[in-house]
Design a protein around this motif. Structure first.
Motif, PDB file in Angstrom:
ATOM      1  N   ASP A  39       0.816  -1.214   0.000  1.00 14.83           N
ATOM      2  CA  ASP A  39       0.000   0.000   0.000  1.00 14.83           C
ATOM      3  C   ASP A  39       0.848   1.260   0.000  1.00 14.83           C
ATOM      4  OD1 ASP A  39       1.012  -0.042   2.554  1.00 14.83           O
ATOM      5  OD2 ASP A  39      -0.922  -0.030   3.577  1.00 14.83           O
ATOM      6  N   VAL A 146      -6.320  -3.150   3.493  1.00 12.48           N
ATOM      7  CA  VAL A 146      -7.467  -2.260   3.309  1.00 12.48           C
ATOM      8  C   VAL A 146      -7.340  -1.618   1.942  1.00 12.48           C
ATOM      9  CG1 VAL A 146      -8.686  -0.224   4.148  1.00 12.48           C
ATOM     10  CG2 VAL A 146      -7.660  -1.821   5.781  1.00 12.48           C
ATOM     11  N   LYS A 148     -10.334  -0.338   0.162  1.00  9.21           N
ATOM     12  CA  LYS A 148     -11.312   0.744   0.135  1.00  9.21           C
ATOM     13  C   LYS A 148     -11.874   0.919   1.535  1.00  9.21           C
ATOM     14  CE  LYS A 148     -12.715   0.164  -4.710  1.00  9.21           C
ATOM     15  NZ  LYS A 148     -13.836  -0.140  -5.631  1.00  9.21           N
ATOM     16  N   MET A 149     -11.628   2.070   2.119  1.00  5.84           N
ATOM     17  CA  MET A 149     -12.081   2.315   3.485  1.00  5.84           C
ATOM     18  C   MET A 149     -13.593   2.212   3.607  1.00  5.84           C
ATOM     19  SD  MET A 149      -9.518   5.401   4.666  1.00  5.84           S
ATOM     20  CE  MET A 149     -10.582   5.803   6.037  1.00  5.84           C
ATOM     21  N   GLU A 150     -14.285   2.608   2.563  1.00  2.08           N
ATOM     22  CA  GLU A 150     -15.750   2.609   2.610  1.00  2.08           C
ATOM     23  C   GLU A 150     -16.312   1.202   2.843  1.00  2.08           C
ATOM     24  OE1 GLU A 150     -19.236   4.543   2.916  1.00  2.08           O
ATOM     25  OE2 GLU A 150     -17.241   5.448   2.702  1.00  2.08           O
ATOM     26  N   PHE A 152     -15.518  -0.726   5.015  1.00  2.00           N
ATOM     27  CA  PHE A 152     -15.557  -1.007   6.447  1.00  2.00           C
ATOM     28  C   PHE A 152     -16.450  -0.030   7.225  1.00  2.00           C
ATOM     29  CE2 PHE A 152     -11.624  -2.621   4.670  1.00  2.00           C
ATOM     30  CZ  PHE A 152     -11.645  -3.940   5.126  1.00  2.00           C
ATOM     31  N   ARG A 153     -17.236   0.733   6.491  1.00  2.00           N
ATOM     32  CA  ARG A 153     -18.151   1.671   7.158  1.00  2.00           C
ATOM     33  C   ARG A 153     -19.144   0.917   8.030  1.00  2.00           C
ATOM     34  NH1 ARG A 153     -19.306   6.825   7.116  1.00  2.00           N
ATOM     35  NH2 ARG A 153     -17.830   7.240   5.416  1.00  2.00           N
ATOM     36  N   TRP A 169      -4.182   2.073  10.408  1.00  2.00           N
ATOM     37  CA  TRP A 169      -5.559   1.734  10.041  1.00  2.00           C
ATOM     38  C   TRP A 169      -6.516   1.909  11.206  1.00  2.00           C
ATOM     39  CZ3 TRP A 169      -6.763   2.548   5.493  1.00  2.00           C
ATOM     40  CH2 TRP A 169      -5.922   2.237   4.427  1.00  2.00           C
ATOM     41  N   ASN A 172      -7.136   5.622  10.772  1.00  2.00           N
ATOM     42  CA  ASN A 172      -7.818   5.974   9.524  1.00  2.00           C
ATOM     43  C   ASN A 172      -9.241   5.434   9.448  1.00  2.00           C
ATOM     44  OD1 ASN A 172      -5.665   7.422   8.411  1.00  2.00           O
ATOM     45  ND2 ASN A 172      -4.709   5.584   7.601  1.00  2.00           N
ATOM     46  N   LEU A 173      -9.452   4.263  10.026  1.00  2.00           N
ATOM     47  CA  LEU A 173     -10.783   3.658   9.965  1.00  2.00           C
ATOM     48  C   LEU A 173     -11.698   4.112  11.092  1.00  2.00           C
ATOM     49  CD1 LEU A 173      -9.872  -0.004   8.909  1.00  2.00           C
ATOM     50  CD2 LEU A 173     -11.051   1.710   7.530  1.00  2.00           C
TER      51      LEU A 173
END
Length: 342
Positions: A39, A146, A148-150, A152-153, A169, A172-173
């Motif tokens: 990443d 990770v 796409k962060m979305e 893990f919404r 993370w 960030n998450l």
């Protein structure tokens, strides 16, 4: 499948050798895209020893792995390469003479005249935690990266680890997750001190949880996780409700899908000629630690040399009707113009 991205050269691997190849190819007017499974840019230098000193780069008495990466990125700025991180090349298909269609595990497709394998010792693969039955949850509830962060919404996430990836993370998450619990085997972390301070501040404010111990078992059905059982440092057993686990236990090197790309292999390395470091497949080159030839030295400076010679041969494939005139950056006004030198 997505529409193909067309480029002159696709470089597999964003370590020092891949980055310097961007420079050498750019001097000869070849456009590049770079794919890397990590990443971040920098390969082993940035991922495994960002602060480790390197002493054998010519003209640079001492530089860290991250420092070398930063300098190479500055050097290749004039050529504006496009990076595709967190992606692994799965297939290379020959569609011309030479021309290739390259597909990644994210479904991205490239069409190019030349492929340069600069993948170090292979691909970095995440280390799987020693938790019985974890395989059943991988890809649905257990993720080692990770993308796409979305994704893990509103998830109830258990992050396991104590290094930079785990802390990064976690932070960030935190804004998108329903709840985050960070689990580490001890109350000391290998991550950047500022990240650790931010994490502890969130814990102190009751905005996330920090637990000490190790995961011993998982609960769930059909690949959907419900909870993890954790054995604490005091041997106490607790149950942590979660629908997602992100284990960051470090990385290991594996040959990965290179074996399926149609190039010859010798002891998990790619044999090349020493005139241009081309493989047995015309148009596919291998530079850096991934290749082998008589007298090979696994040094970054050797990879730089290989990248320079590779670029000369690559030019013939990308511009078959164009005569290549060798020039020095010290005296060529056209090369200096490409580099933005006044």
């Amino acid at each position: 499948m997505s529409e193909a991205i067309k480029t002159d050269v696709l470089i597999i691997g964003a370590g020092p050798c891949g980055l310097f190849a961007v420079f050498e190819l750019g001097l000869l007017d070849m456009k590049t895209h770079v794919v890397d499974i990590l990443d971040k840019i920098g390969g082993q230098c940035a991922e495994l020893y960002p602060e480790k000193p390197i002493y054998d780069i010519p003209g640079v008495p001492l530089v860290t792995g991250q420092g070398l990466t930063d300098s190479l990125l500055e050097q290749i700025k004039p050529f504006n390469p496009t990076f595709h991180l967190n992606e692994m090349v799965e297939t290379i298909e020959k569609i011309g003479d030479p021309a290739f269609r390259v597909t990644t595990d994210a479904g991205k497709v490239f069409e190019c005249k030349v492929v340069v394998i600069a993948a170090g010792g292979g691909s970095f693969q995440p280390k799987r935690p020693p938790v019985p039955g974890i395989e059943a949850y991988e890809g649905s509830s257990v993720f080692y990266a990770v993308r796409k962060m979305e994704q893990f919404r509103d998830r109830n996430i258990l992050i396991v680890g104590g290094g930079d990836s785990a802390l990064d993370w976690t932070l960030n998450l935190h804004p998108v997750a329903k709840r985050i619990t960070l689990l580490h085997r001890r109350d000391e972390f290998r991550a950047a001190p500022h990240s650790v301070e931010q994490m502890r501040a969130l814990v102190a404010d009751g905005k996330m949880d920090l637990k000490l111990g190790q995961v011993t078992s998982l609960e769930g059905d059909g690949g959907k996780l419900a909870a993890a059982t954790v054995k604490g440092n005091d041997n106490a057993i607790t149950r942590i409700e979660c629908d997602t686990i992100l284990p960051f236990f470090g990385l290991t090197m594996k040959l990965g899908p290179v074996a399926n790309w149609g190039v010859a292999l010798e002891n998990n390395l790619v044999p090349v000629d020493t005139a241009a470091f081309e493989t047995n497949v015309p148009g596919i080159f291998a530079i850096g630690d991934i290749n082998t030839y008589p007298g090979k030295l696994k040094l970054i400076l050797s990879g730089f040399h290989e990248g320079a010679l590779m670029s000369q041969k690559a030019h013939r494939y990308v511009y078959p009707d164009k005569r290549l005139v060798f020039q020095y950056t010290t005296s060529s006004s056209s090369l200096q113009k490409k580099l933005g030198v006044n």
